[in-house]
Structures are given as C-alpha cells and as structure tokens.
Design a protein around this motif. Structure first.
Motif, mmCIF file in Angstrom:
data_model
loop_
_atom_site.group_PDB
_atom_site.id
_atom_site.type_symbol
_atom_site.label_atom_id
_atom_site.label_comp_id
_atom_site.label_asym_id
_atom_site.label_seq_id
_atom_site.Cartn_x
_atom_site.Cartn_y
_atom_site.Cartn_z
ATOM 1 N N UNK A 1 36.959 -34.266 4.955
ATOM 2 C CA UNK A 1 35.774 -33.793 5.680
ATOM 3 C C UNK A 1 34.504 -34.557 5.363
ATOM 4 N N UNK A 2 34.653 -35.699 4.681
ATOM 5 C CA UNK A 2 33.492 -36.505 4.296
ATOM 6 C C UNK A 2 33.522 -37.839 5.048
ATOM 7 N N UNK A 3 32.501 -38.660 4.796
ATOM 8 C CA UNK A 3 32.442 -39.989 5.414
ATOM 9 C C UNK A 3 32.177 -41.041 4.346
ATOM 10 N N UNK A 4 32.710 -42.252 4.549
ATOM 11 C CA UNK A 4 32.378 -43.349 3.628
ATOM 12 C C UNK A 4 30.967 -43.848 3.922
ATOM 13 N N UNK A 5 30.050 -43.651 2.978
ATOM 14 C CA UNK A 5 28.631 -43.916 3.286
ATOM 15 C C UNK A 5 28.274 -45.397 3.296
ATOM 16 N N UNK B 1 34.392 -49.606 -5.303
ATOM 17 C CA UNK B 1 33.070 -48.971 -5.373
ATOM 18 C C UNK B 1 32.923 -48.212 -4.062
ATOM 19 N N UNK B 2 32.571 -46.934 -4.149
ATOM 20 C CA UNK B 2 32.587 -46.131 -2.929
ATOM 21 C C UNK B 2 31.442 -45.119 -2.889
ATOM 22 N N UNK B 3 30.845 -45.000 -1.719
ATOM 23 C CA UNK B 3 29.872 -43.935 -1.470
ATOM 24 C C UNK B 3 30.543 -42.875 -0.619
ATOM 25 N N UNK B 4 30.371 -41.621 -1.011
ATOM 26 C CA UNK B 4 30.953 -40.514 -0.237
ATOM 27 C C UNK B 4 29.807 -39.645 0.288
ATOM 28 N N UNK C 1 24.782 -35.314 1.855
ATOM 29 C CA UNK C 1 24.482 -35.814 0.509
ATOM 30 C C UNK C 1 25.509 -36.853 0.062
ATOM 31 N N UNK C 2 25.007 -37.830 -0.711
ATOM 32 C CA UNK C 2 25.821 -39.006 -1.064
ATOM 33 C C UNK C 2 26.041 -39.100 -2.571
ATOM 34 N N UNK D 1 20.056 -40.846 0.168
ATOM 35 C CA UNK D 1 20.391 -42.149 0.736
ATOM 36 C C UNK D 1 21.299 -42.893 -0.244
ATOM 37 N N UNK D 2 21.896 -43.995 0.232
ATOM 38 C CA UNK D 2 22.749 -44.802 -0.651
ATOM 39 C C UNK D 2 21.953 -45.368 -1.828
ATOM 40 N N UNK D 3 20.757 -45.841 -1.528
ATOM 41 C CA UNK D 3 19.932 -46.449 -2.573
ATOM 42 C C UNK D 3 18.531 -45.870 -2.517
ATOM 43 N N UNK D 4 18.114 -45.279 -3.622
ATOM 44 C CA UNK D 4 16.759 -44.739 -3.735
ATOM 45 C C UNK D 4 16.136 -45.295 -5.011
ATOM 46 N N UNK D 5 14.841 -45.087 -5.158
ATOM 47 C CA UNK D 5 14.170 -45.407 -6.422
ATOM 48 C C UNK D 5 14.596 -44.392 -7.474
ATOM 49 N N UNK D 6 14.529 -44.710 -8.733
ATOM 50 C CA UNK D 6 14.121 -45.999 -9.303
ATOM 51 C C UNK D 6 15.330 -46.912 -9.486
ATOM 52 N N UNK D 7 15.070 -48.176 -9.809
ATOM 53 C CA UNK D 7 16.157 -49.069 -10.219
ATOM 54 C C UNK D 7 16.543 -48.733 -11.658
#
Ligand code: MG
Ligand code: MG
Length: 263
Positions: free
Chosen positions: A52-56, A94-97, A102-103, A173-179
C-alpha cells in the motif's frame, strides 16, 4: 528550513520505515549471482506497492528506478540495469518508502555469495558506524557529534570518506534540511532538537576519499574503483535521545547492544 514533526507524524514515518525493514529482509533471497539489478528493482517495487506504499525515489528528479542499486565501486545512486550480480560482489539497496504522505529513507549493503574478508569487514564496520553515530542523537547534541563518530571510525580503520553526499532531514519530502555530513564541518555545529527526523547514512570507501559521478548523471563511484559500502536509517530525535524508524519495531535495543563494542 528545518521542520519539527509531531508524534503522530513520526508514527507515520515509522509505518513507512517498517515496510522498508520488511523489504530488506525479503530481498535477501533474491540477492544472488545472475540476477540483474533491474529484476531486483521490479521485485522491490512490487513489494512496496503490495504493502500500500509507493517508492518515493521513482521519478524523483528524473531517477528511473524504485531503488538505488549500487554494486561494488558504486557508492550511491546506481540505476537499476541489466548488469548481473556476481559472486563476490557487494550490493546496496537504498530505498525511499512513501506511505500516507510520509517518507522513510534507508539503505543496506549485502554480500553476494562469498565475499573477501576485507569486504566483510567493510560491511560490518560501516553498519557499526551507522549505529554508533545514531547513539549520538539527542537534543542539544550537534550534527557534528553524529558525523564526527563516522569520521573518526573511518579514519581509525583507514577507510575513505565521501564529501559530496550526506544524510539529511526527511519525512515530508525525500530530502529536507539539515544536511547530516559524515564528517565534522561548519554547518554541523547546529544542534539537534526533539521532533527532527533525520536520515543518517555513512558511505564508506575501502580506498581513497572522494567520489566521481558517471556520465549517466546519477551513478556515483569511488575515485580508485575500490568498493564502497552504504548503510542508512531514518531516526527521530526524541526528548531524551532517539528512535530508529526504519528497523523492525521493537528491535532497537538489541541492535544497539550488538554495536556498542565498536569504537
Ligand atoms: Mg537513502
Ligand atoms: Mg538518504
């Protein structure tokens, strides 16, 4: 902008992360000599969709895969392809779900068949660096407290660091602050705060420091073509420490116990 997530939002990220933990176990049976990374990408995508999820990562800034599939000297962002795994390779997923908006972001490096002792150590130590770095996560500790552990352990073992890629905030999001760099740096003097959710991701080279991006615009490889290992978890900063969101729920203490002995 650094965002602070509510407890409810953190639970949603954990639900996405629990699917990634299941996925990493499920993929083990397929990570064998002869399979292509494109086949593995399809298996992973089907698994994520079935839950029920998506690959982000899919179509994120044009990335074509559901997973980043990186073999041997490929540090990160390997594009799933017809390249076949071979005995003795090391292979990173390496995977984003993405689940209910929410990721979670996480990565594991696997051995393919029988690998050399040097590569075995690289895998084990990189995983240890991830957990030792996570142990530094707490309000008022700095990002450098986290990255500094990775830097020091890598140097102790004589491994190379990657300066151009790093961990990051994640969740909306996939990438947010901070690094979250894997070494001490000026930006790393920022303090962690409860409610931050960060991806910590040591990328460790068996050889030299550094990285090169190939002409495909994505694949990042080591400068000397020696192998590189990548482990990643998404972690919430809590009032008194941390909570790892991309492992099987309830297994945090036992994981930490396993890696406590590393220095
Ligand atoms: Mg990742
Ligand atoms: Mg990441």
């Amino acid at each position: 902008m650094i965002t602070i997530k509510t407890k409810d939002e953190i639970e949603k990220i954990r639900a996405a992360g629990a699917i990634s933990a299941e996925l990493f176990d499920y993929m083990k049976q397929y990570i064998q000599e002869g399979i292509t990374t494109l086949e593995l990408d399809k298996i992973a995508e089907d698994f994520i969709l079935k839950h029920g999820a998506k690959p982000s990562f899919k179509n994120y800034e044009g990335f074509p895969g559901s997973i980043c599939a990186s073999i041997n000297e490929e540090i990160i962002h390997g594009i799933p392809s017809k390249r076949k795994l071979k005995n003795g390779d090391i292979f990173t997923i390496d995977v984003g779900v993405l689940l209910h908006g929410f990721i979670s972001d996480s990565a594991r490096t696997y051995p393919v068949g029988k690998i050399s002792d040097a590569h075995k150590k690289l895998l084990e130590r990189t995983e240890a660096m991830l957990y030792k770095a996570i142990m530094q996560v707490a309000p008022n500790n700095t990002i450098n407290d986290v990255g500094g552990v990775i830097e020091d352990m890598a140097r102790k073992y004589g491994y190379g660091l990657v300066y151009d890629y790093c961990g990051h905030g994640v969740g909306y999001k996939n990438h947010e602050d901070p690094q979250i760099s894997n070494f001490r740096c000026k930006d790393g003097r920022k303090k962690l705060r409860a409610g931050m959710v960060i991806a910590i991701e040591p990328m460790i080279n068996l050889g030299k420091d550094g990285d090169i991006t190939l002409d495909d615009g994505w694949t990042v490889v080591t400068p000397d073509y020696k192998y590189s290992c990548h482990w990643e978890n998404t972690v919430a900063v809590t009032e008194d420490g941390f909570d790892i969101l991309t492992i099987h729920p309830g297994t945090q203490d036992e994981l930490l116990e396993k890696f406590k002995k590393y220095k």
